[in-house]
Design a protein around this motif. Structure first.
Motif, PDB file in Angstrom:
ATOM      1  N   VAL A 474      65.964 -28.604  68.883  1.00  0.00           N
ATOM      2  CA  VAL A 474      67.290 -28.853  69.464  1.00  0.00           C
ATOM      3  C   VAL A 474      67.847 -27.522  69.926  1.00  0.00           C
ATOM      4  O   VAL A 474      67.762 -26.511  69.202  1.00  0.00           O
ATOM      5  N   LEU A 475      68.379 -27.505  71.132  1.00  0.00           N
ATOM      6  CA  LEU A 475      69.098 -26.345  71.642  1.00  0.00           C
ATOM      7  C   LEU A 475      70.561 -26.734  71.817  1.00  0.00           C
ATOM      8  O   LEU A 475      70.868 -27.846  72.235  1.00  0.00           O
ATOM      9  N   MET A 476      71.463 -25.817  71.506  1.00  0.00           N
ATOM     10  CA  MET A 476      72.886 -26.047  71.685  1.00  0.00           C
ATOM     11  C   MET A 476      73.445 -24.929  72.548  1.00  0.00           C
ATOM     12  O   MET A 476      73.465 -23.770  72.128  1.00  0.00           O
ATOM     13  N   ALA A 477      73.863 -25.250  73.751  1.00  0.00           N
ATOM     14  CA  ALA A 477      74.402 -24.252  74.677  1.00  0.00           C
ATOM     15  C   ALA A 477      75.883 -24.049  74.375  1.00  0.00           C
ATOM     16  O   ALA A 477      76.754 -24.667  74.969  1.00  0.00           O
ATOM     17  N   GLY A 478      76.174 -23.202  73.421  1.00  0.00           N
ATOM     18  CA  GLY A 478      77.547 -22.948  73.015  1.00  0.00           C
ATOM     19  C   GLY A 478      77.915 -23.725  71.769  1.00  0.00           C
ATOM     20  O   GLY A 478      77.352 -24.781  71.470  1.00  0.00           O
ATOM     21  N   TRP A 479      78.858 -23.184  71.014  1.00  0.00           N
ATOM     22  CA  TRP A 479      79.327 -23.820  69.776  1.00  0.00           C
ATOM     23  C   TRP A 479      79.920 -25.188  70.109  1.00  0.00           C
ATOM     24  O   TRP A 479      80.788 -25.303  70.976  1.00  0.00           O
ATOM     25  N   PRO A 480      79.480 -26.251  69.420  1.00  0.00           N
ATOM     26  CA  PRO A 480      79.945 -27.590  69.776  1.00  0.00           C
ATOM     27  C   PRO A 480      81.362 -27.911  69.346  1.00  0.00           C
ATOM     28  O   PRO A 480      81.870 -28.987  69.687  1.00  0.00           O
TER      29      PRO A 480
END
Length: 869
Positions: A474-480
């Motif tokens: 899983v990649l997260m582009a920026g704090w959710p």
């Protein structure tokens, strides 16, 4: 970079309960479940014993089995229908409610597969029923279904108002399954709690006493949450929180993109044009919605210096935001952000880093080439399309076009993967977001489950518990935004006991930078508790009207709806909404409106706008009505699975587009205004004036940038004039003359914007403790010179049309509010600010400027001038 290793965990099996039918047990075994995990049996046993139960264990721990085992047992134990009225009335039924249609569709698919594996598909009749369900299928559900999978919206608008037609189903209701219950927070949570209480009230009227079983992977205080949702005591709820399912080794990395040497190059610049944070899953964007393009692109137009004004902390999704005070021009969303101010982490200053989206794109391509199935969570819909498209182009360059579908594209073209997936094919990468047609979303979801999709760029629409086994990363582009969302997204990796990796790619804002350099703020903190208040009269009143239309309200309903007396009912009667009769309070059926239409669980946003290809009449998707001015204005480039379309015309209900291989992208600019309309209450603390009253927040798209991908450099600006959108709400604000504020606090005039901004963030973070709301329910504005007060002003307003009572509570508790805010900031051990005190996860300008020290002096000044009692 920081890497945390979450160790693997061995599973702990248990025996199947002796009350479970052998046919159902064999169905599970045929589906690959040889024996349940111990926590599944504990929860299922509590449900079977008649206790309301919440199962809050890790993602992929098999929570569905704990709910379906006792629920399907009840259905199978019922007498087979013989055609007689008596047998039909005895037939058990189950209602499943999920926060998203995607999750309901996923559960329906898994349930059908389970029943088919055991040859039970003729004995248990299952169907979904929501806003997309055709009338003939709804008729079948009412007459025949044993299990109905739906959502709270359908319950509120359709099932409960027409409960007489659903009496066969409701009379036999034995179980209500409430999935992902942590999603119901804030005003949405209050709405859903009241809908559930209305459901249980009607079921009791028909002689049913259903057991509620809830599930969540990341709920804080899960037992208390379920108790508040259904209106029972916390001690009447059983909470199972220890997972006994196996878990593979999981690595969680916090990654800060590297610096770049050439700010004019193309390796740093893949930022989504016009991308405001998307919120495609529940809770949906509440209240008024507009999409001003990049939040930091906005400019004030009501006098004074725009750099002196700040607006942020509006509810999630599209919202009104304004330019932060800054010594330079607002940063465009596609440009690198130099760290000109000292960073909380102590990182080097004046460092230009690659954007989170560009870094995510490269990481996603690497994972696809390594044959690692991956989800990439991106915070905006435009960002999702950009990541999918650029990943495909990267794969095409690296493989010479050797991968299927999206990765075998020309330089300026993308092959739509959906037809390939519909035909049973596979693709390397695709996009998934709100606005796609339901049929298209189902195709993508099915392909992801079946392993025919290598990677998917998605908004938080796939954050919730869709059962996808075999994902590697899983990649997260920026704090959710919250730890709840972070762990939900992280939990998508390494399901079914497999190893996995999750990477948070930090965006260019102080909050993300702080978290990367202070991992303890993520790993050593508990997830946020779910906060909502069903007794809020702004929310409760319309539900009382709807409940009175369903069944007359009597004295026995006072406790169920949290009323201490009948004062609110009397007020509704005085307004002509209810009528008092000897049998109770009745809805005034002489009124023209439907009582269920007095409120919208999602906050009353504008109707959706269809995106229609003029040449063929094909509906490509939909856009939220409140965002349409910024997303599909005339001349806008609309991207759908990598294909580009140009908007020719925008009407109230449709955007007419034509297909065009567009080498550019567009990003809208909007002007925003916050007007203090009136003062309903006022309090004077020496030189400081507090007030509460109606506030009007307006937004108007006035131009759009033309940008050249992938650098997204601005190559031109086109003037545009769209209608003004307005959020009429209520707010609380304080103001103080500039000379007094600077003299009493010792801060320089140039420090005022950062001081007020930080104080505003802190106040918004503390208000939920006093007003029983969620941070996403309220918004804020701070300005060094507000045109309506002529002085430095901090405003906190409700994020819902007409207000929701939170600002009013803040005004009435102003002394406690300021005291608690000061203590929160003063007790925090950080030097320049952090998420515990002045950083906000939803700041419209990337938490800039913020001055914690100056804010503390301002808050101390407010404490000093506050009345003694």
């Amino acid at each position: 970079m920081h890497v945390a290793e979450l160790p693997p965990r061995e599973g702990e099996r248990a025996l199947w309960p002796d009350w479970a039918p052998s046919r159902l047990v064999e169905a599970y075994r045929a589906s690959g479940v040889s024996a349940p995990w111990r926590h599944q049996v504990e929860a299922a046993q509590a449900v079977h014993d008649g206790a309301h139960t919440v199962l809050a264990t890790s993602t992929g721990s098999g929570k569905s089995l704990a709910a379906w085992l006792p629920a399907l047992t009840a259905v199978l134990a019922a007498p087979a229908p013989t055609g007689s009225v008596a047998s039909i009335r005895r037939r058990a039924s189950v209602l499943y409610l999920s926060p998203t249609k995607a999750l309901a569709a996923d559960q329906a698919s898994a349930l059908h597969a389970l029943l088919a594996a055991g040859g039970l598909d003729r004995d248990v009749r299952v169907t979904t029923c929501d806003g997309d369900t055709p009338p003939n299928e709804r008729d079948w559900a009412r007459a025949h279904a044993d299990v109905v999978l739906s959502n709270p919206d359908f319950l509120h608008f359709t099932l409960l108002p027409g409960h007489e037609r659903w009496s066969r189903f409701l009379r036999g209701l034995t179980h209500v399954v409430l999935d992902e219950c942590h999603a119901y927070r804030g005003v949405l949570g209050a709405h859903v709690a009241l809908v559930l209480r209305r459901l249980l009230r009607i079921a009791a009227h028909l002689g049913a006493t259903p057991v509620v079983v809830a599930a969540s992977a990341t709920a804080g205080e899960p037992g208390e949450t379920l108790a508040r949702l259904i209106g029972v005591r916390a001690e009447d709820v059983v909470a199972v929180t220890r997972s006994t399912a196996p878990q593979g080794r999981r690595h969680v990395a916090l990654w800060e993109p590297p610096p770049v040497d050439a700010p004019d190059g193309e390796d740093w610049a893949l930022e989504a044009p016009g991308g405001t944070p998307a919120n495609d899953g529940y809770p949906a964007s509440p209240g008024w919605a507009s999409s001003p393009g990049s939040p930091s692109d906005a400019a004030w137009a009501r006098g004074g210096d725009p750099s002196d004004r700040t607006t942020d902390d509006a509810p999630p999704g599209p919202h009104p935001v304004d330019a932060r005070s800054s010594p330079r021009e607002p940063t465009r969303s596609g440009e690198p952000t130099p760290s000109s101010a000292p960073t909380p982490s102590g990182a080097p200053q004046d460092v230009v880093r690659r954007s989170a989206l560009r870094e995510t794109t490269d990481l996603l391509a690497d994972l696809v080439l390594a044959d690692r199935r991956t989800l990439a969570f991106v915070r905006s819909r435009a960002g999702v399309e950009s990541v999918a498209t650029e990943t495909a182009r990267t794969l095409a360059r690296r493989t010479g076009g050797g991968l299927d579908a999206l990765s075998s594209l020309a330089a300026d073209d993308v092959v739509d993967p959906v037809p390939t997936l519909e035909a049973g094919g596979s693709v390397a990468v695709a996009a998934y977001r709100g606005g796609y047609l339901p049929e298209e979303r189902r195709v993508l979801e099915r392909a992801l489950r079946e392993g025919r999709l290598g990677a998917l760029a998605t908004t938080n629409a796939l954050e919730l518990g869709i059962d996808v086994s075999g994902l590697d990363a899983v990649l997260m582009a920026g704090w959710p935004g919250t730890r709840v969302s972070f762990w939900q997204q992280t939990g998508r990796a390494g399901r079914a006991g497999a190893d996995g990796v999750a990477v948070l790619v930090a965006g260019a804002n102080p909050l993300d930078t702080y978290l990367v350099h202070h991992p303890e703020a993520i790993f050593d903190e508990a997830v946020e508790a779910t906060t909502f208040d069903p007794c809020n009269p702004y929310v409760l009143a319309p539900h009382l009207c709807a409940a009175a239309a369903e069944l007359p309200l009597t004295a026995s309903d006072v406790d169920l709806f949290g009323l201490s007396d009948d004062a609110l009912l009397v007020e509704l009667g005085q307004r002509g909404l209810l009528r008092r009769r000897p049998g109770g309070w009745y809805w005034n059926f002489a009124r023209p409106e439907s009582p269920s239409r007095l409120t919208d669980l999602r906050g009353g946003g504008a109707p959706g706008v269809a995106v229609v290809e003029t040449a063929t009449g094909t509906v490509l998707g939909t856009v939220d009505g409140g965002r349409s001015d910024a997303v599909v204005h005339p001349g806008a480039v609309y991207v759908h699975q990598g294909r580009t379309y140009v908007v020719d015309e925008l009407t109230e209900d449709a955007a007419l587009v034509h297909a065009e291989v567009a080498a550019h992208r567009t990003a809208a600019h909007a002007a925003h205004h916050a007007t203090l309309l009136d003062v309903r209450s006022r309090a004077v603390w020496g030189p400081v004036t507090w007030a509460y009253g109606p506030v009007e927040v307006t937004s108007q798209v006035q131009s759009y940038d033309v940008r050249r991908p992938p650098s997204m450099a601005v190559i031109g600006t086109v003037p545009l004039e769209m209608p003004v959108r307005t959020l009429p709400t209520t707010g609380v604000w304080w103001s103080c003359p500039t000379d007094v504020l600077t003299a009493e606090t010792g801060i320089a005039p140039g420090e005022v914007p950062g001081a007020l901004h930080a104080a505003e963030h802190a106040a918004i973070g503390v208000l939920p403790l006093l007003a029983t709301c969620d941070r996403w329910d309220i918004g804020g504005v701070s300005t060094a010179l507000h045109p309506d007060t002529g002085a430095p002003t901090v405003i906190v307003h409700d994020g819902y049309p007409g207000g929701a009572g939170f600002a009013e509570r803040g005004f009435r508790a102003a002394q406690r509010w300021i005291e608690a805010t000061y203590e929160a900031v003063a007790s925090c051990g950080c030097h320049r600010g952090c998420p515990r005190c002045v950083f906000s996860p939803k700041c419209g300008n990337g938490n800039h400027p913020l001055d914690k020290g100056a804010a503390l002096r301002v808050l101390a000044f407010l404490r000093a001038v506050a009345p003694s009692s």
